[in-house]
Write a protein that holds these residues in place. Structure first.
Motif, mmCIF file in Angstrom:
data_model
loop_
_atom_site.group_PDB
_atom_site.id
_atom_site.type_symbol
_atom_site.label_atom_id
_atom_site.label_comp_id
_atom_site.label_asym_id
_atom_site.label_seq_id
_atom_site.Cartn_x
_atom_site.Cartn_y
_atom_site.Cartn_z
ATOM 1 N N LEU A 371 9.123 -22.658 12.342
ATOM 2 C CA LEU A 371 9.974 -22.549 12.641
ATOM 3 C C LEU A 371 11.640 -23.331 11.651
ATOM 4 N N PHE A 372 11.315 -24.364 10.885
ATOM 5 C CA PHE A 372 11.630 -24.432 9.763
ATOM 6 C C PHE A 372 12.065 -24.193 8.587
ATOM 7 N N ASN A 373 11.052 -23.253 8.845
ATOM 8 C CA ASN A 373 10.741 -22.272 7.603
ATOM 9 C C ASN A 373 9.366 -23.093 6.479
ATOM 10 N N LYS A 374 8.766 -24.103 7.225
ATOM 11 C CA LYS A 374 7.447 -24.279 6.236
ATOM 12 C C LYS A 374 5.898 -24.057 6.382
ATOM 13 N N PRO A 375 5.388 -24.183 5.349
ATOM 14 C CA PRO A 375 4.243 -23.935 5.384
ATOM 15 C C PRO A 375 2.789 -24.758 6.392
ATOM 16 N N CYS A 376 1.100 -24.199 6.260
ATOM 17 C CA CYS A 376 1.091 -24.785 7.242
ATOM 18 C C CYS A 376 -0.001 -25.006 6.477
ATOM 19 N N LEU A 377 -1.394 -25.765 6.184
ATOM 20 C CA LEU A 377 -2.382 -24.999 5.756
ATOM 21 C C LEU A 377 -3.381 -25.976 6.441
ATOM 22 N N PHE A 378 -4.702 -25.131 7.374
ATOM 23 C CA PHE A 378 -5.641 -25.307 7.961
ATOM 24 C C PHE A 378 -6.969 -25.651 6.895
ATOM 25 N N LEU A 379 -8.077 -27.043 7.489
ATOM 26 C CA LEU A 379 -8.769 -27.192 6.696
ATOM 27 C C LEU A 379 -9.771 -26.365 7.742
ATOM 28 N N ASN A 380 -10.776 -26.253 6.328
ATOM 29 C CA ASN A 380 -12.149 -25.016 7.395
ATOM 30 C C ASN A 380 -13.205 -25.457 6.517
ATOM 31 N N TYR A 381 -13.622 -26.614 5.939
ATOM 32 C CA TYR A 381 -14.887 -26.890 6.047
ATOM 33 C C TYR A 381 -15.257 -27.536 6.477
ATOM 34 N N GLY A 408 -4.948 -12.796 9.422
ATOM 35 C CA GLY A 408 -4.827 -14.313 8.989
ATOM 36 C C GLY A 408 -5.078 -14.986 7.279
ATOM 37 N N ASN A 409 -3.415 -13.924 7.726
ATOM 38 C CA ASN A 409 -2.497 -15.169 5.871
ATOM 39 C C ASN A 409 -1.406 -15.499 6.777
ATOM 40 N N GLU A 410 -1.470 -16.009 7.927
ATOM 41 C CA GLU A 410 -0.557 -16.685 7.988
ATOM 42 C C GLU A 410 -0.492 -18.065 8.101
ATOM 43 N N VAL A 411 -2.066 -18.556 7.793
ATOM 44 C CA VAL A 411 -1.482 -19.927 6.739
ATOM 45 C C VAL A 411 -2.627 -19.852 5.610
ATOM 46 N N SER A 431 6.069 -20.494 -1.062
ATOM 47 C CA SER A 431 5.711 -19.873 0.387
ATOM 48 C C SER A 431 5.945 -19.386 1.546
ATOM 49 N N ALA A 432 7.167 -18.264 0.653
ATOM 50 C CA ALA A 432 8.426 -17.567 1.327
ATOM 51 C C ALA A 432 6.873 -16.763 2.414
ATOM 52 N N ASP A 433 5.765 -15.929 1.674
ATOM 53 C CA ASP A 433 5.061 -15.106 2.118
ATOM 54 C C ASP A 433 4.426 -15.692 3.428
ATOM 55 N N ILE A 434 3.237 -16.826 2.996
ATOM 56 C CA ILE A 434 3.062 -17.528 3.773
ATOM 57 C C ILE A 434 4.135 -17.563 5.031
ATOM 58 N N VAL A 435 5.481 -18.624 4.988
ATOM 59 C CA VAL A 435 5.888 -18.684 6.106
ATOM 60 C C VAL A 435 6.571 -17.357 7.217
ATOM 61 N N LYS A 436 6.324 -16.611 6.253
ATOM 62 C CA LYS A 436 7.324 -14.908 6.419
ATOM 63 C C LYS A 436 5.720 -14.364 7.427
ATOM 64 N N ASN A 437 4.825 -14.744 7.268
ATOM 65 C CA ASN A 437 3.532 -14.258 7.937
ATOM 66 C C ASN A 437 3.316 -15.639 9.526
#
Length: 466
Positions: A371-381, A408-411, A431-437
């Motif tokens: 909502l603030f046009n900023k990306p998220c990174l998920f820890l996945n290990y 699956g490309n939302e983060v 981060s435009a594409d990630i935020v869009k997704n």
């Protein structure tokens, strides 16, 4: 002659509804629509301090009702596994303690109840037994007395999970007063947390409505209203936002740096969080060697995590990590007696507004940052030296609510600690594409415009109460 305003009881069986319905403009909107809004408050929080009308709700459910609730959850998860041919539902169960004689007796009763009331018909009988059990309680009679005296026109329960909401809602239904509940969180329905059975349901989205009918086909589609969740409304309140300098000075942040937010989980969801924080800190330390503007970490721990498990990491990277503790209030010894505050809403909004991205393990903060046009990174290990050998990040991402991701490309997925530095560098540049997704995912999960959820809830309550 002026018409007397309709009276609504906002049932607050625990503190989780405070943020959505006491700290937003929800009450103000209802009053503007002509409602007399009264909180039926079972929390220790003093709502009169906010100039709200409140009636304190005393009493508690019967111990047997709580056993029936536990049997219902276990039985529903078994039924969901069979119905959907999916073993994931067993992962929502928590092992019961068997150390004391009292616990052993309770578990034996629980096992027998689960065996007796299984399948669709058995679960229907169990749901009826929950209400029948509460009708025998002093708590139920107390609720009924209050309702007969106050004569509200509608009871709105702020979430569907607490067992202590059964008596007040059942008492209302027995008196012919219409009732409704809000589904509190995006991940609740697959977990079998539908403890109450009101007349109407308020959900976040069309996706959640379909989910609700899928799990509980006995619910009439016409009794479900799609409104969105008020929890995102503060992000649109510009009055909550502070200047960068003001926020940085208040929280001991370095004005020469840019910050990444590390959002902590509770101990059960992510026991290895301190190690993840260490991995992120090491990656950012390396990244800073080639950056003109240095990065720091704003660390926001889970509000109900008061452990010392992060202390070593925070000490080792004190030049890099700045803890900004949530402003929740602890009013008891149990996790559900730790209550949010209005001050924390402001703190969270500004933590998002003044950081570049968020890193966490499967948190819904992905939506807040989108909502603030900023990306998220998920820890996945999984880390090498795990606190709990039976825990894995794979278990978390296998939960049903993550299947709502459109692509699956939302983060940005951090699949190893070695990936953190490079992927963080890339996402900070673009981060435009990630935020869009991520926004597309959010629009699937929550009705837009997100800032109008409270208004939509009231509009639907008005429809019900005509």
């Amino acid at each position: 002659m002026l018409l007397k305003p309709k009276k609504i009881f906002i049932l607050l069986p625990d503190g989780v509804g405070l943020r959505n319905f006491a700290f937003t403009s929800f009450v103000e909107i209802g009053e503007q629509m002509g409602w007399d809004v009264v909180f039926w408050n079972q929390t220790p929080f003093d709502l009169s301090a906010l100039d709200y009308k409140e009636i304190k709700l005393g009493g508690k459910p019967r111990a047997y009702t709580d056993l029936l609730k536990r049997a219902k959850i276990s039985g529903e998860l078994d039924y969901f596994e069979e119905k959907f041919d999916d073993s994931v539902y067993q992962s929502y169960k928590f092992p019961s303690s068997n150390k004391r004689i009292k616990s052993k007796i309770k578990n034996a009763i629980l096992t027998q109840l689960t065996k007796t009331y299984k399948g669709e018909k058995g679960l229907h009988k169990l749901r009826e037994k929950l209400k029948a059990s509460e009708r025998k309680s002093n708590f139920y009679q107390y609720c009924k007395d209050v309702l007969e005296k106050q004569k509200p026109d509608f009871i709105f329960c702020t979430n569907q999970r607490p067992v202590n909401a059964i008596a007040p809602l059942t008492a209302a239904q027995d008196l012919g007063i219409p009732t409704g509940t809000f589904i509190f969180s995006w991940d609740n329905l697959p977990k079998a947390t539908m403890i109450v059975e009101p007349d109407f349901y308020f959900v976040w989205s069309e996706y959640m409505k379909e989910e609700l009918i899928n799990y509980y086909p006995q619910i009439n589609s016409d009794s479900i209203f799609i409104t969105g969740s008020p929890q995102f409304e503060p992000h649109f309140n510009l009055n909550l936002r502070k200047t960068r300098k003001e926020f940085f000075v208040e929280n001991n942040l370095d004005l020469t740096k840019e910050y990444i937010c590390f959002s902590g989980d509770d101990v059960t969801t992510s026991p290895d969080d301190p190690h993840y924080l260490k991995d992120v800190a090491e990656a950012i330390k390396s990244l800073n060697e080639n950056r003109e503007t240095k990065l720091g970490i704003l660390f926001r721990r889970c509000p109900v995590d008061f452990s010392d498990r992060y202390d070593e990491t925070l000490e080792d990277f004190k030049d890099l990590i700045i803890p900004v503790a949530p402003k929740w209030k602890k009013v008891g010894e149990h996790w559900n007696s730790i209550l949010p505050t209005q001050e924390d809403l402001e703190l969270q909004v500004n933590s998002i507004f003044h950081t570049k991205a968020v890193i966490n393990l499967g948190s819904s903060m992905v939506f807040d940052y989108a909502l603030f046009n900023k990306p998220c990174l998920f820890l996945n290990y999984d880390v090498e030296q795990k606190i709990d050998v039976n825990w894995s990040s794979k278990k978390v991402y296998n939960f049903v609510h993550f299947r709502s991701m459109p692509t699956g490309n939302e983060v940005v997925w951090l699949n190893s600690k070695e990936e953190i530095e490079n992927k963080l560098s890339l996402i900070l540049n673009d981060s435009a594409d990630i935020v869009k997704n991520a926004k597309k995912w959010f629009h699937k999960i929550n009705l837009t415009p997100a800032e109008n959820a409270s208004e939509r809830i009231w509009e639907d309550i008005n429809k019900i109460s005509k």
